[in-house]
Design a protein around this motif. Sequence first.
Motif, PDB file in Angstrom:
ATOM      1  N   GLU A 174      20.648  98.347  22.968  1.00 29.12           N
ATOM      2  CA  GLU A 174      21.329  97.837  24.158  1.00 29.12           C
ATOM      3  C   GLU A 174      22.701  98.462  24.352  1.00 29.12           C
ATOM      4  OE1 GLU A 174      21.428  93.571  24.295  1.00 29.12           O
ATOM      5  OE2 GLU A 174      19.571  93.381  23.138  1.00 29.12           O
ATOM      6  N   ILE A 175      23.158  99.217  23.374  1.00 29.26           N
ATOM      7  CA  ILE A 175      24.480  99.832  23.432  1.00 29.26           C
ATOM      8  C   ILE A 175      24.326 101.329  23.639  1.00 29.26           C
ATOM      9  CG2 ILE A 175      26.613 100.250  22.151  1.00 29.26           C
ATOM     10  CD1 ILE A 175      26.094  97.652  20.678  1.00 29.26           C
ATOM     11  N   GLU A 176      25.074 101.865  24.569  1.00 27.53           N
ATOM     12  CA  GLU A 176      24.971 103.287  24.899  1.00 27.53           C
ATOM     13  C   GLU A 176      26.074 104.064  24.196  1.00 27.53           C
ATOM     14  OE1 GLU A 176      25.073 103.599  29.111  1.00 27.53           O
ATOM     15  OE2 GLU A 176      23.274 102.353  29.420  1.00 27.53           O
ATOM     16  N   GLY A 177      25.756 104.597  23.055  1.00 21.35           N
ATOM     17  CA  GLY A 177      26.704 105.453  22.369  1.00 21.35           C
ATOM     18  C   GLY A 177      27.484 104.758  21.273  1.00 21.35           C
ATOM     19  N   PRO A 178      28.467 105.463  20.686  1.00 21.81           N
ATOM     20  CA  PRO A 178      29.283 104.921  19.595  1.00 21.81           C
ATOM     21  C   PRO A 178      30.051 103.681  20.046  1.00 21.81           C
ATOM     22  CG  PRO A 178      29.592 107.297  19.820  1.00 21.81           C
ATOM     23  CD  PRO A 178      28.835 106.855  21.020  1.00 21.81           C
ATOM     24  N   PHE A 179      30.347 102.795  19.087  1.00 15.11           N
ATOM     25  CA  PHE A 179      30.985 101.530  19.470  1.00 15.11           C
ATOM     26  C   PHE A 179      32.010 101.095  18.430  1.00 15.11           C
ATOM     27  CE2 PHE A 179      27.269 100.496  16.950  1.00 15.11           C
ATOM     28  CZ  PHE A 179      27.690  99.450  16.129  1.00 15.11           C
ATOM     29  N   ALA A 180      32.923 100.252  18.897  1.00 11.85           N
ATOM     30  CA  ALA A 180      33.904  99.593  18.035  1.00 11.85           C
ATOM     31  C   ALA A 180      33.607  98.102  18.031  1.00 11.85           C
ATOM     32  CB  ALA A 180      35.318  99.837  18.543  1.00 11.85           C
ATOM     33  N   VAL A 181      33.816  97.468  16.889  1.00  7.68           N
ATOM     34  CA  VAL A 181      33.633  96.020  16.771  1.00  7.68           C
ATOM     35  C   VAL A 181      34.997  95.340  16.775  1.00  7.68           C
ATOM     36  CG1 VAL A 181      32.933  94.154  15.215  1.00  7.68           C
ATOM     37  CG2 VAL A 181      31.423  96.120  15.564  1.00  7.68           C
ATOM     38  N   PHE A 182      35.109  94.264  17.545  1.00  5.39           N
ATOM     39  CA  PHE A 182      36.279  93.391  17.499  1.00  5.39           C
ATOM     40  C   PHE A 182      35.843  92.030  16.981  1.00  5.39           C
ATOM     41  CE2 PHE A 182      38.146  96.686  19.934  1.00  5.39           C
ATOM     42  CZ  PHE A 182      39.518  96.492  19.963  1.00  5.39           C
ATOM     43  N   PHE A 183      36.552  91.532  15.960  1.00  4.14           N
ATOM     44  CA  PHE A 183      36.306  90.174  15.472  1.00  4.14           C
ATOM     45  C   PHE A 183      37.053  89.207  16.382  1.00  4.14           C
ATOM     46  CE2 PHE A 183      37.160  92.525  11.286  1.00  4.14           C
ATOM     47  CZ  PHE A 183      35.924  93.152  11.326  1.00  4.14           C
ATOM     48  N   THR A 184      36.441  88.101  16.690  1.00  6.84           N
ATOM     49  CA  THR A 184      37.050  87.183  17.651  1.00  6.84           C
ATOM     50  C   THR A 184      37.809  86.031  17.013  1.00  6.84           C
ATOM     51  OG1 THR A 184      34.935  86.015  17.775  1.00  6.84           O
ATOM     52  CG2 THR A 184      35.373  87.695  19.441  1.00  6.84           C
ATOM     53  N   GLY A 185      37.790  85.913  15.702  1.00  6.07           N
ATOM     54  CA  GLY A 185      38.519  84.786  15.152  1.00  6.07           C
ATOM     55  C   GLY A 185      38.467  84.710  13.652  1.00  6.07           C
ATOM     56  N   SER A 186      38.784  83.520  13.154  1.00  5.80           N
ATOM     57  CA  SER A 186      38.836  83.253  11.727  1.00  5.80           C
ATOM     58  C   SER A 186      38.682  81.748  11.539  1.00  5.80           C
ATOM     59  CB  SER A 186      40.178  83.719  11.150  1.00  5.80           C
ATOM     60  OG  SER A 186      40.340  83.287   9.816  1.00  5.80           O
ATOM     61  N   ARG A 187      38.320  81.343  10.334  1.00  9.91           N
ATOM     62  CA  ARG A 187      38.217  79.903  10.058  1.00  9.91           C
ATOM     63  C   ARG A 187      39.574  79.218  10.180  1.00  9.91           C
ATOM     64  NH1 ARG A 187      35.373  78.354   4.663  1.00  9.91           N
ATOM     65  NH2 ARG A 187      36.976  79.750   3.828  1.00  9.91           N
ATOM     66  N   TRP A 188      40.641  79.943   9.910  1.00  4.57           N
ATOM     67  CA  TRP A 188      41.989  79.392  10.055  1.00  4.57           C
ATOM     68  C   TRP A 188      42.513  79.705  11.455  1.00  4.57           C
ATOM     69  CZ3 TRP A 188      45.610  80.195   5.258  1.00  4.57           C
ATOM     70  CH2 TRP A 188      44.990  79.686   4.119  1.00  4.57           C
ATOM     71  N   GLU A 189      42.943  78.690  12.169  1.00  4.56           N
ATOM     72  CA  GLU A 189      43.522  78.899  13.497  1.00  4.56           C
ATOM     73  C   GLU A 189      44.745  79.789  13.416  1.00  4.56           C
ATOM     74  OE1 GLU A 189      46.604  78.000  16.511  1.00  4.56           O
ATOM     75  OE2 GLU A 189      46.624  77.384  14.400  1.00  4.56           O
ATOM     76  N   SER A 190      45.499  79.690  12.326  1.00 12.93           N
ATOM     77  CA  SER A 190      46.745  80.446  12.182  1.00 12.93           C
ATOM     78  C   SER A 190      46.534  81.953  12.069  1.00 12.93           C
ATOM     79  CB  SER A 190      47.510  79.955  10.955  1.00 12.93           C
ATOM     80  OG  SER A 190      46.720  80.127   9.783  1.00 12.93           O
ATOM     81  N   LYS A 191      45.330  82.391  11.686  1.00 14.43           N
ATOM     82  CA  LYS A 191      45.059  83.817  11.502  1.00 14.43           C
ATOM     83  C   LYS A 191      44.615  84.512  12.795  1.00 14.43           C
ATOM     84  CE  LYS A 191      43.179  83.302   6.789  1.00 14.43           C
ATOM     85  NZ  LYS A 191      41.976  83.618   5.979  1.00 14.43           N
ATOM     86  N   LYS A 192      44.237  83.742  13.785  1.00 18.18           N
ATOM     87  CA  LYS A 192      43.616  84.331  14.971  1.00 18.18           C
ATOM     88  C   LYS A 192      44.621  85.119  15.808  1.00 18.18           C
ATOM     89  CE  LYS A 192      40.047  80.764  15.449  1.00 18.18           C
ATOM     90  NZ  LYS A 192      39.476  79.731  16.331  1.00 18.18           N
ATOM     91  N   TRP A 193      44.105  86.176  16.436  1.00 17.69           N
ATOM     92  CA  TRP A 193      44.868  86.885  17.456  1.00 17.69           C
ATOM     93  C   TRP A 193      44.678  86.117  18.756  1.00 17.69           C
ATOM     94  CZ3 TRP A 193      44.411  92.680  19.320  1.00 17.69           C
ATOM     95  CH2 TRP A 193      45.698  93.162  19.578  1.00 17.69           C
ATOM     96  N   PHE A 194      44.791  86.759  19.910  1.00 12.48           N
ATOM     97  CA  PHE A 194      44.709  86.054  21.181  1.00 12.48           C
ATOM     98  C   PHE A 194      43.715  86.753  22.110  1.00 12.48           C
ATOM     99  CE2 PHE A 194      48.819  85.326  19.297  1.00 12.48           C
ATOM    100  CZ  PHE A 194      48.975  83.953  19.399  1.00 12.48           C
ATOM    101  N   PRO A 195      42.982  86.015  22.940  1.00 12.06           N
ATOM    102  CA  PRO A 195      41.977  86.628  23.811  1.00 12.06           C
ATOM    103  C   PRO A 195      42.553  87.697  24.750  1.00 12.06           C
ATOM    104  CG  PRO A 195      41.687  84.248  23.748  1.00 12.06           C
ATOM    105  CD  PRO A 195      42.959  84.536  23.027  1.00 12.06           C
ATOM    106  N   THR A 196      43.712  87.422  25.334  1.00 13.22           N
ATOM    107  CA  THR A 196      44.293  88.394  26.272  1.00 13.22           C
ATOM    108  C   THR A 196      44.629  89.697  25.570  1.00 13.22           C
ATOM    109  OG1 THR A 196      45.208  86.612  27.644  1.00 13.22           O
ATOM    110  CG2 THR A 196      46.171  88.820  27.890  1.00 13.22           C
ATOM    111  N   GLU A 197      45.276  89.596  24.408  1.00 12.95           N
ATOM    112  CA  GLU A 197      45.637  90.800  23.654  1.00 12.95           C
ATOM    113  C   GLU A 197      44.396  91.528  23.155  1.00 12.95           C
ATOM    114  OE1 GLU A 197      47.241  88.066  23.695  1.00 12.95           O
ATOM    115  OE2 GLU A 197      49.364  88.554  23.947  1.00 12.95           O
ATOM    116  N   THR A 198      43.410  90.779  22.735  1.00  8.84           N
ATOM    117  CA  THR A 198      42.159  91.397  22.282  1.00  8.84           C
ATOM    118  C   THR A 198      41.510  92.182  23.407  1.00  8.84           C
ATOM    119  OG1 THR A 198      41.801  89.619  20.667  1.00  8.84           O
ATOM    120  CG2 THR A 198      39.879  90.937  21.301  1.00  8.84           C
ATOM    121  N   ALA A 199      41.456  91.591  24.602  1.00  9.24           N
ATOM    122  CA  ALA A 199      40.840  92.265  25.753  1.00  9.24           C
ATOM    123  C   ALA A 199      41.615  93.512  26.140  1.00  9.24           C
ATOM    124  CB  ALA A 199      40.753  91.294  26.930  1.00  9.24           C
TER     125      ALA A 199
END
Length: 345
Positions: A174-199
């Motif tokens: 389903e993916i066309e070509g090479p890809f990068a993976v982004f992790f969306t979170g962590s079990r700890w709320e304090s470790k998470k990045w932010f949706p806007t910055e991730t996007a």
Amino acid sequence: MTPDPRSILIVLHGSVGDVTRALPLANLLRRRYPTARLSWSVEPAVFPLVEHHPAVDNVILFDRNYWWKSLAPFLRRIRSERFDLVLDLQRLLKSGLISWWSGAPHRLGFHRYDAKEFNWLFNNHHIPPAGDGISKLSHYLMFAQLLGIDPHPVEWRLHLPPQEETGVEKMLREIEGPFAVFFTGSRWESKKWFPTETARCAAEVQRRYGLEIVLLGGREEAPFASEVQGSGLQRLKNWVGATSLRQAIGILARAEVAVGPDTGLMHLCAAVGTPVVSLWGATSPARTGPHGFGDLIVQGKAPCSPCYLRRCPIGRICMRSIDIEEVIGKVGRALSRKTHDDAQL
């Protein structure tokens, strides 16, 4: 210590990251004691990591969610195996009790200064004190040194059976070509990045390096992933909550690079050799950073970092301080390194 065990037990019911980092120790034990029966005591969440691992002969499962049903059968199995050697890698009261209950004559644990909840009382051999200034992987490898085993090489041997590899390949059509993976979170709320910055970061990685974007994470991170997906980012595959742990391993192994905070997927990237740009704030990369990719660390800045709090009372200012351009620059470095490594093969 130089025992000659016939039956060995590793006790580690921890997170995906902890169990992943203990796999090199299991491989060293297998190499040193090739005829011994090696068992691992785990809980269901991490069972897929050891289920088919070539160093592990036997998995003893304890389901904490149904402890009233699983505890007695679990303890019977622990005692019936008649272990000669136990390695208690969890350093908690629970793991200490399991180690002691086994009845093994040699029970290795953490030094009392590094153990928690009086865990050290239940083991009769202990590695030297090390504190939290060394990585968890190095801390685990001290158990090998106590047994007179050279702690090298560091190998994970984390592979999928052929039928599972085929399943992952089918998904990736389903993916066309090479890809990068982004992790969306962590079990700890304090470790998470932010949706806007991730996007924003994912969009720039796509623009500069031409990579498709894949989002990975657990079901509980679906709202985060939906925000990223709703940003208008093109050529994005949202598989958050849609893959098994073993499918995630196969996907990570095929990625060009991965990006995200301190989480189990980050350590799985290191285990399968995929460069990972890791984002840090509440925890320390000196203790829990991905093995082999220290040059790709991005450290958030705050006077209280690292705080080791599961929830941040001040809005995760350390993670908020992470500069997207620095992350993208690390992605470029990771891709250059991978291109060089591939050329050497």
